[in-house]
Every structure is written in structure tokens, then in C-alpha cells.
Design a protein around this motif. Sequence first.
Motif, PDB file in Angstrom:
ATOM      1  N   THR A   5       0.834  -1.206   0.000  1.00  0.00           N
ATOM      2  CA  THR A   5       0.000   0.000   0.000  1.00  0.00           C
ATOM      3  C   THR A   5       0.869   1.256   0.000  1.00  0.00           C
ATOM      4  O   THR A   5       2.099   1.196   0.133  1.00  0.00           O
ATOM      5  CB  THR A   5      -0.912   0.007   1.234  1.00  0.00           C
ATOM      6  OG1 THR A   5      -0.103   0.127   2.411  1.00  0.00           O
ATOM      7  CG2 THR A   5      -1.729  -1.267   1.312  1.00  0.00           C
ATOM      8  N   SER A   6       0.218   2.409  -0.126  1.00  0.00           N
ATOM      9  CA  SER A   6       0.951   3.676  -0.137  1.00  0.00           C
ATOM     10  C   SER A   6       1.565   3.996   1.214  1.00  0.00           C
ATOM     11  O   SER A   6       2.433   4.870   1.307  1.00  0.00           O
ATOM     12  CB  SER A   6       0.005   4.806  -0.548  1.00  0.00           C
ATOM     13  OG  SER A   6      -1.093   4.880   0.357  1.00  0.00           O
ATOM     14  N   THR A   7       1.141   3.326   2.275  1.00  0.00           N
ATOM     15  CA  THR A   7       1.740   3.508   3.604  1.00  0.00           C
ATOM     16  C   THR A   7       2.750   2.410   3.918  1.00  0.00           C
ATOM     17  O   THR A   7       3.072   2.180   5.087  1.00  0.00           O
ATOM     18  CB  THR A   7       0.638   3.520   4.682  1.00  0.00           C
ATOM     19  OG1 THR A   7      -0.169   2.343   4.563  1.00  0.00           O
ATOM     20  CG2 THR A   7      -0.236   4.758   4.549  1.00  0.00           C
ATOM     21  N   ALA A   8       3.251   1.725   2.888  1.00  0.00           N
ATOM     22  CA  ALA A   8       4.284   0.684   3.028  1.00  0.00           C
ATOM     23  C   ALA A   8       3.808  -0.461   3.912  1.00  0.00           C
ATOM     24  O   ALA A   8       4.554  -0.965   4.747  1.00  0.00           O
ATOM     25  CB  ALA A   8       5.586   1.270   3.568  1.00  0.00           C
ATOM     26  N   LEU A   9       2.567  -0.903   3.731  1.00  0.00           N
ATOM     27  CA  LEU A   9       2.007  -2.008   4.503  1.00  0.00           C
ATOM     28  C   LEU A   9       1.523  -3.092   3.545  1.00  0.00           C
ATOM     29  O   LEU A   9       1.089  -2.824   2.428  1.00  0.00           O
ATOM     30  CB  LEU A   9       0.829  -1.534   5.368  1.00  0.00           C
ATOM     31  CG  LEU A   9       1.132  -0.529   6.476  1.00  0.00           C
ATOM     32  CD1 LEU A   9      -0.162  -0.069   7.129  1.00  0.00           C
ATOM     33  CD2 LEU A   9       2.067  -1.133   7.513  1.00  0.00           C
ATOM     34  N   ILE A  10       1.581  -4.337   4.020  1.00  0.00           N
ATOM     35  CA  ILE A  10       0.968  -5.464   3.322  1.00  0.00           C
ATOM     36  C   ILE A  10      -0.074  -6.077   4.246  1.00  0.00           C
ATOM     37  O   ILE A  10       0.062  -6.035   5.469  1.00  0.00           O
ATOM     38  CB  ILE A  10       2.009  -6.527   2.910  1.00  0.00           C
ATOM     39  CG1 ILE A  10       2.767  -7.052   4.139  1.00  0.00           C
ATOM     40  CG2 ILE A  10       2.972  -5.982   1.866  1.00  0.00           C
ATOM     41  CD1 ILE A  10       3.677  -8.227   3.838  1.00  0.00           C
ATOM     42  N   HIS A  11      -1.134  -6.646   3.663  1.00  0.00           N
ATOM     43  CA  HIS A  11      -2.224  -7.236   4.424  1.00  0.00           C
ATOM     44  C   HIS A  11      -2.159  -8.752   4.294  1.00  0.00           C
ATOM     45  O   HIS A  11      -2.094  -9.293   3.180  1.00  0.00           O
ATOM     46  CB  HIS A  11      -3.575  -6.730   3.909  1.00  0.00           C
ATOM     47  CG  HIS A  11      -3.779  -5.259   4.130  1.00  0.00           C
ATOM     48  ND1 HIS A  11      -4.651  -4.764   5.060  1.00  0.00           N
ATOM     49  CD2 HIS A  11      -3.206  -4.171   3.546  1.00  0.00           C
ATOM     50  CE1 HIS A  11      -4.626  -3.438   5.036  1.00  0.00           C
ATOM     51  NE2 HIS A  11      -3.752  -3.054   4.123  1.00  0.00           N
ATOM     52  N   PHE A  12      -2.175  -9.436   5.446  1.00  0.00           N
ATOM     53  CA  PHE A  12      -2.132 -10.905   5.450  1.00  0.00           C
ATOM     54  C   PHE A  12      -2.927 -11.416   6.641  1.00  0.00           C
ATOM     55  O   PHE A  12      -2.610 -11.093   7.788  1.00  0.00           O
ATOM     56  CB  PHE A  12      -0.679 -11.404   5.524  1.00  0.00           C
ATOM     57  CG  PHE A  12      -0.556 -12.905   5.549  1.00  0.00           C
ATOM     58  CD1 PHE A  12      -0.856 -13.657   4.424  1.00  0.00           C
ATOM     59  CD2 PHE A  12      -0.149 -13.563   6.700  1.00  0.00           C
ATOM     60  CE1 PHE A  12      -0.749 -15.037   4.449  1.00  0.00           C
ATOM     61  CE2 PHE A  12      -0.033 -14.932   6.740  1.00  0.00           C
ATOM     62  CZ  PHE A  12      -0.332 -15.678   5.604  1.00  0.00           C
ATOM     63  N   GLN A  13      -3.985 -12.190   6.345  1.00  0.00           N
ATOM     64  CA  GLN A  13      -4.833 -12.801   7.370  1.00  0.00           C
ATOM     65  C   GLN A  13      -5.303 -11.776   8.412  1.00  0.00           C
ATOM     66  O   GLN A  13      -5.114 -11.944   9.618  1.00  0.00           O
ATOM     67  CB  GLN A  13      -4.103 -13.970   8.042  1.00  0.00           C
ATOM     68  CG  GLN A  13      -3.858 -15.141   7.114  1.00  0.00           C
ATOM     69  CD  GLN A  13      -3.211 -16.325   7.798  1.00  0.00           C
ATOM     70  OE1 GLN A  13      -2.754 -16.229   8.950  1.00  0.00           O
ATOM     71  NE2 GLN A  13      -3.162 -17.452   7.125  1.00  0.00           N
ATOM     72  N   ARG A  14      -5.869 -10.692   7.904  1.00  0.00           N
ATOM     73  CA  ARG A  14      -6.489  -9.649   8.719  1.00  0.00           C
ATOM     74  C   ARG A  14      -5.497  -8.912   9.609  1.00  0.00           C
ATOM     75  O   ARG A  14      -5.878  -8.300  10.601  1.00  0.00           O
ATOM     76  CB  ARG A  14      -7.627 -10.234   9.565  1.00  0.00           C
ATOM     77  CG  ARG A  14      -8.790 -10.762   8.733  1.00  0.00           C
ATOM     78  CD  ARG A  14      -9.901 -11.311   9.589  1.00  0.00           C
ATOM     79  NE  ARG A  14     -10.438 -10.284  10.477  1.00  0.00           N
ATOM     80  CZ  ARG A  14     -11.462 -10.498  11.312  1.00  0.00           C
ATOM     81  NH1 ARG A  14     -12.033 -11.689  11.355  1.00  0.00           N
ATOM     82  NH2 ARG A  14     -11.904  -9.532  12.087  1.00  0.00           N
ATOM     83  N   ASN A  15      -4.217  -8.971   9.300  1.00  0.00           N
ATOM     84  CA  ASN A  15      -3.188  -8.188   9.981  1.00  0.00           C
ATOM     85  C   ASN A  15      -2.418  -7.378   8.944  1.00  0.00           C
ATOM     86  O   ASN A  15      -2.405  -7.710   7.751  1.00  0.00           O
ATOM     87  CB  ASN A  15      -2.224  -9.085  10.761  1.00  0.00           C
ATOM     88  CG  ASN A  15      -2.836  -9.598  12.049  1.00  0.00           C
ATOM     89  OD1 ASN A  15      -3.647  -8.931  12.669  1.00  0.00           O
ATOM     90  ND2 ASN A  15      -2.461 -10.797  12.442  1.00  0.00           N
ATOM     91  N   ARG A  16      -1.751  -6.324   9.400  1.00  0.00           N
ATOM     92  CA  ARG A  16      -0.957  -5.461   8.535  1.00  0.00           C
ATOM     93  C   ARG A  16       0.489  -5.426   9.027  1.00  0.00           C
ATOM     94  O   ARG A  16       0.738  -5.287  10.229  1.00  0.00           O
ATOM     95  CB  ARG A  16      -1.537  -4.039   8.508  1.00  0.00           C
ATOM     96  CG  ARG A  16      -2.936  -3.966   7.907  1.00  0.00           C
ATOM     97  CD  ARG A  16      -3.562  -2.606   8.082  1.00  0.00           C
ATOM     98  NE  ARG A  16      -3.794  -2.302   9.500  1.00  0.00           N
ATOM     99  CZ  ARG A  16      -4.863  -2.692  10.179  1.00  0.00           C
ATOM    100  NH1 ARG A  16      -5.805  -3.412   9.578  1.00  0.00           N
ATOM    101  NH2 ARG A  16      -5.023  -2.380  11.445  1.00  0.00           N
ATOM    102  N   TYR A  17       1.429  -5.533   8.080  1.00  0.00           N
ATOM    103  CA  TYR A  17       2.855  -5.547   8.391  1.00  0.00           C
ATOM    104  C   TYR A  17       3.550  -4.510   7.513  1.00  0.00           C
ATOM    105  O   TYR A  17       3.232  -4.374   6.325  1.00  0.00           O
ATOM    106  CB  TYR A  17       3.470  -6.925   8.129  1.00  0.00           C
ATOM    107  CG  TYR A  17       2.811  -8.061   8.884  1.00  0.00           C
ATOM    108  CD1 TYR A  17       3.315  -8.501  10.108  1.00  0.00           C
ATOM    109  CD2 TYR A  17       1.691  -8.700   8.370  1.00  0.00           C
ATOM    110  CE1 TYR A  17       2.719  -9.546  10.787  1.00  0.00           C
ATOM    111  CE2 TYR A  17       1.087  -9.744   9.049  1.00  0.00           C
ATOM    112  CZ  TYR A  17       1.610 -10.165  10.260  1.00  0.00           C
ATOM    113  OH  TYR A  17       1.005 -11.203  10.937  1.00  0.00           O
ATOM    114  N   SER A  18       4.519  -3.808   8.095  1.00  0.00           N
ATOM    115  CA  SER A  18       5.267  -2.813   7.327  1.00  0.00           C
ATOM    116  C   SER A  18       6.419  -3.467   6.578  1.00  0.00           C
ATOM    117  O   SER A  18       7.004  -4.455   7.035  1.00  0.00           O
ATOM    118  CB  SER A  18       5.800  -1.720   8.262  1.00  0.00           C
ATOM    119  OG  SER A  18       6.821  -2.228   9.098  1.00  0.00           O
TER     120      SER A  18
END
Length: 504
Positions: free
Chosen positions: A322-335
Amino acid sequence: MGTLSKLRRMVLRENVSVREAARRLRISRNTAAKWLNESQMVEPRYPQRAAVPSLLDPYREQLANWLKADSYRGKHERRSVRAYFEAIRAMGFTGSKNLVYGFCSNWRQEQANVPRNAGFVPLSFELGEAFQFDWSCEYVVIGGLRKRLEVAHTKLAASRAFVLVAYFTQSHEMLFDAHNKAFEVFGGVPKRGIYDNMRTAVDKVGKGKERSVNARFESMTGHYLFEAEFCNRAAGWEKGRVEKNVQDRRRHIWREAAEKRWTSLAELNDWLLQACQDSWAELSHPDWPELTVADVMQDERSRLMALPKAFDGYVEQPLRVTSTALIHFQRNRYSVPCEWVNTVVSLRAYPEFLRVVDSHGEVVDLVRSFERDQTFYDWRHYISLIERKPGALRNGAPFKTMPEPLQELQRQLLKNAGGDRVMAQVLSAIPMHGLDTVLVAIEIALEGGRASAEHVINTLARLKDGARPLAVLQIDTPLTLQTPPLANVSRYDSLRTQEARHVQ
């Protein structure tokens, strides 16, 4: 039959008269005499009582059909006996509800007494021939919270040695990791593996033994060179040894585990492995009672195929940053590093961590969480972005997790105008010099009371160069002085006198 036995003992052994015996047993004297005249003790037979017509007779078949249909429904979808009674009363039944309740109770009792299966054939396995695998659901307290765990049971069919590994889910990466750990403990790989039709292994169940096997699961079997065999539908007895292992371990190992409090899943798994190996030494083998499971396991270990390199059991999927440098995996977000914004990366999920690979092959490992709706930042991923946008430091969410020396330096710098740019200069030195070195330099700057980027960078340069005071430097030279210099203060005074005369 019991009354006849008592009658014969009283009359033939205790010499009680037939009349007195009949009175005590509350039976007719003629009946007692008739029984005693028999040459052998034969069970008395009574005439069949004629069936009395019941008001429920016209509705028995309908009730039986309803009960049979409901037996295939879920427990919460079945109708109550009262519903049956109301339904047949609407059809014209005029009897009481006790008749309906009695019929339903007798029908269910008859069905419970009907043999479910014709029988089972005992199975026998050679050493090193096969292992059986299954999952179970257990509950323990981890980190102060009651957690549901999915436990992988792997059991050798011949020696009965077993390994338990607990996970938070039953996904593919957990299945592969369970096999890696079990084969490592066993010290080798059997020839066959027996499974039920679990979704992580079978994509589609066909007729008979036809199965559409999952591609990643097929890769694992090809890596370890064993044949996967799947049971028929609803035929758990085909892997009955691991099914029984689930029940036995609940009464033994899991009962003890539920009484303890665990700080992490890793601590629990270490304890489970030791508990399994201790059980091998305590349990007797069913086929050779004089030997323990551990003894037979030693013989089976020599029959197993040598253990190859562990299978890299990850599950891969593409994700967009994403534009905030995050990825989404199993309802969690990681930078991830901010240089990957709006690009597609490859996420490889392992049981304990996530590995993210960009299009150029750069790899970042993230600690995996099994909670929900959480965001996990690594402030170092945003350093290059802060160099261009230093104003985001003041309220940047990722930078709230920085070490305390960095946060203290930020608080002091932001008191002055342009402090955010100065802090951005300090953060930009971390990729070059390393976090530990920068933290030491910041602590030195804070102790000196001069919190500035120049001071921190100067301290970093001295720490990296390893500068030492000149007094401790030793210079080796082949030249030696024949007359060593002596301290003579009077020479200095004479020079001062000559200078005074020159001035005059």
C-alpha cells in the motif's frame, strides 16, 4: 428362571414343602408342582399375550419415518417429540402424548442397539513401513489467555512412537512443518503415510480411492520420497492407531498441559516433545509387552530412509504494498521498506515468520502474529521516506516504537525550530553505521548535554575510526638519542631576558 432355581433349592435341598415354598415365592402351588415334575431345569414359557390395539397404530410408520429422517440432520435441526405429537394430532390422533413419547424412546433405543458395523480386520505393519497422521483440537492457557490449538499427531504404525506439535491453525505451512519435525525426531522417513481426506492435502475426493492431491502436498511427498495413502470416506478405522493416539494423549499429556501456564507456543512445543519421548520409555508395546515403545523404536529407526534436507514448506502468494508501506495478510498489517510502495511482492508464509521478497530479490523477514486486526510497524522501514518528509516524524505512528535513546533525542530536538530535519539526519546514519553504534553515540551526546546532529555524527566518526589519545600512541623508530634532553627552566628565562633587550 431365578424363581425356578430358588424353588428347586428350597424343596429338593432344604426339604421345604411345596406349599410353603410356593407361599414364600408367591406362586401357585400347582405351578410349583408342575415345575418340580420336570426332569430337567427348563426355563418356563408363558403364552404370548394377545396384542391390544392402540390408538397410535395408524401413525407408527409415519413416526418412524420422521425419526429416521431427523437422525440424518444436525443436532440443532431435529424436531422434538412434542413437535411429533402436535403433527400427528393435527392428522387426527386422539391419544395422549405419553404414547408418542414411549414410541420415540423405544425406537431410539432399538436403533442404538443395532450393530453399526459388521466388524474390523486387525492390521499389521512392518517396521519402517508406514506412519499415520491426524489433527486434534486442544485448549491451553498461553500468555494468560485460553487459546485454541490445532495439534498434529504423527505416529509410526509399527513401533507406536508418536510426536505431537501444536499450532494456531491447520494451514499448509503448519502441515509441512509438522512433518519436518516428526521426521527429524524419528530419524528417518517411512515408506508410506496414511491420512484422512484433509483439505490441506486433498483438493477433491473422487470415486473410490481417486483423489486430486494438492500440488504443494505432492511436492512434500516427492521431497521425502514416501507414498501418501488416503482413507475412504468416514473410515477412520483405516488409521485407527493415530485416532486412538488422540484419545490416549488427551487423558495423559494434554490433561497435564492444561493444568500448566505457558508463556509462548514454543515453550509448549518443547515440553510436548520431551513428554512424548518420556512416554516412549514408559509405555509397553502392544505386540511385545516385554519391550517398551522406545525399544521397538530403536529397531524401526534402522529401517527408515535416511532423512534428507528439511522441506522448505512455505505457502507463497503475491501481495501489493500500500501507499503507507504495509501489506495485508490474514487480517493483519505488516510494514515493509518504503521503497516497495505500490509494487507487487511475494509473501512466503512460514509457521513462525513471514518472508517478503521484492522483484529484485531483496528479502525482509517479519515476525508472524496469529491475532486479528493488528498493525505491526518497523520504524527502520520508513527512514528513507523521512529524509524527504521530516515533518512526519512528530506524529509518525511507526516511530513510536523506536528505542528510548532515539525517542529522548527526538523530544529534545523537536523543542527547537528545524528539529525534525536534524532528527532525520540522525536517522539517516543508521543504515550506514548500524543501530547499535548510533545508539551509543546518542547516549554519549545526551550525557554531554549537547543533543545535536553534528555532535552525534562526530561521535559516530570517532567510534567508527577507533581514535585514541596521542599519549598512548607508541611510535617505533630505529633512531636513538645519545644525549637525552633534560628539563632546564633557566634556558627559558634566558630567552625572556634576550627578548626584553631586543624590545628596548
